[in-house]
Design an enzyme around this catalytic site. Structure first.
Site, PDB file in Angstrom:
ATOM      1  N   HIS A 108       5.418  14.837  24.768  1.00  0.00           N
ATOM      2  CA  HIS A 108       6.404  14.989  23.696  1.00  0.00           C
ATOM      3  C   HIS A 108       6.873  16.442  23.610  1.00  0.00           C
ATOM      4  CE1 HIS A 108       4.402  11.362  21.581  1.00  0.00           C
ATOM      5  NE2 HIS A 108       5.628  10.984  21.872  1.00  0.00           N
ATOM      6  N   GLU A 115       2.330   9.974  13.434  1.00  0.00           N
ATOM      7  CA  GLU A 115       3.568  10.767  13.456  1.00  0.00           C
ATOM      8  C   GLU A 115       4.682  10.111  14.266  1.00  0.00           C
ATOM      9  OE1 GLU A 115       4.486  15.319  14.169  1.00  0.00           O
ATOM     10  OE2 GLU A 115       3.910  14.342  16.027  1.00  0.00           O
ATOM     11  N   ASP A 116       4.293   9.353  15.290  1.00  0.00           N
ATOM     12  CA  ASP A 116       5.305   8.810  16.192  1.00  0.00           C
ATOM     13  C   ASP A 116       6.089   7.642  15.603  1.00  0.00           C
ATOM     14  OD1 ASP A 116       4.770  10.642  18.237  1.00  0.00           O
ATOM     15  OD2 ASP A 116       2.952   9.529  18.755  1.00  0.00           O
ATOM     16  N   CYS A 163       0.378  14.915  15.501  1.00  0.00           N
ATOM     17  CA  CYS A 163       0.528  13.457  15.602  1.00  0.00           C
ATOM     18  C   CYS A 163      -0.361  12.685  14.641  1.00  0.00           C
ATOM     19  CB  CYS A 163       0.298  13.007  17.037  1.00  0.00           C
ATOM     20  SG  CYS A 163      -1.199  13.637  17.736  1.00  0.00           S
TER      21      CYS A 163
END
Ligand code: CIR
Length: 260
Positions: free
Chosen positions: A168, A70-71, A255
């Site tokens: 996050h 996801e990052d 994520c």
């Protein structure tokens, strides 16, 4: 604004042996690869059970945190934006995932460039806007570049703060439907979700907040019975996935996939 919980596809990456070298804020024990592979398979199966196509990329030993796809990208309906992770050890993951993104988005890919940094874990796309949390991984230059790009496509972006000491923004929240957010009380207290329908995780269940809505399912970490009950009572079909190993690396449900 796009529909935020109907997805045709997801991209995931298998965890590899190098996960033992993954980044973590504190040492709460080594992640066990065997267990993480089992959990990952259950996660992929849940995504697939909704009828979505899931592309499972092979493990990438050079990048210990590469399971947390996801990052590396923000996938919107009309374009994908290559992130520039704030963690230097993760920046190379972006080039590695790009071919898989190109297979779907073709040339509709933009990118964040230095000195901007931004990670997908800091971005929550709701039914009305894109919320981005500043964090140790996401700086204001990265947010400003993202804002310029998405505004060309009619999105409005709003800057919010990630709570102190939290990796996050989405470590502390998840989208349940386009207008409903599950959040920790500490994040909700900042007022950033004003105007949304807000569900808060009970005390001691903060780690349940990083859930995802994927088609007909709410996918959440196992071990948070009061949150699961609350979501069930709201009429959601809840799937619980063991997250003990990812949690050792500060990872959660969002994520592990790119969803579009
Ligand atoms: C990291 O520190 O980058 C990884 N160990 C965890 C990333 C989790 N990503 C996410 O929640 N979006």
């Amino acid at each position: 604004m796009n529909n935020t919980h109907e997805f045709r596809r997801a991209i995931t990456r298998k965890p590899g042996r190098s996960i033992v070298d993954g980044l973590r804020a504190e040492d709460i024990g080594m992640p066990d690869l065997g267990r993480m592979l089992e959990d990952h398979a259950a996660y992929v199966a849940a995504l697939r059970s909704t009828g979505a196509e899931v592309v499972e990329l092979p493990a990438l030993e050079t990048y210990p945190d590469s399971v947390f796809v996801e990052d590396t990208m923000l996938c919107l309906p009309k374009l994908a934006i290559a992130m520039r992770p704030g963690a230097p050890t993760r920046q190379g993951e972006v080039a590695e995932i790009r071919p898989a993104i190109e297979a779907f988005y073709g040339e509709n890919i933009r990118e964040i460039t230095a000195p901007g940094t931004i990670e997908g874990g800091d971005i929550l796309v709701t039914g009305r806007e894109i919320l981005v949390g500043l964090s140790a991984r996401t700086n204001s230059e990265g947010v400003s570049q993202l804002s310029d790009i998405v505004s060309e496509y009619g999105y409005s972006l709003r800057l919010v703060e990630t709570p102190e000491g939290v990796l996050h923004f989405k470590t502390d929240c998840g989208l349940i439907d386009p207008e409903t957010i599950l959040s920790t009380r500490r994040l909700a207290a900042s007022g950033c979700f004003e105007g949304y329908r807000l569900l808060c995780t009970p005390d001691e269940e903060e780690a349940a907040s990083n859930c995802i809505r994927f088609n007909n399912l709410v996918i959440m970490a196992a071990g948070f019975p009061r949150t699961a009950e609350m979501l069930d009572a709201e009429g959601h079909e809840v799937v619980q996935i063991n997250n003990s190993e990812c949690a050792r690396l500060d990872g959660g449900m969002s994520c592990l996939s790119l969803r579009f």
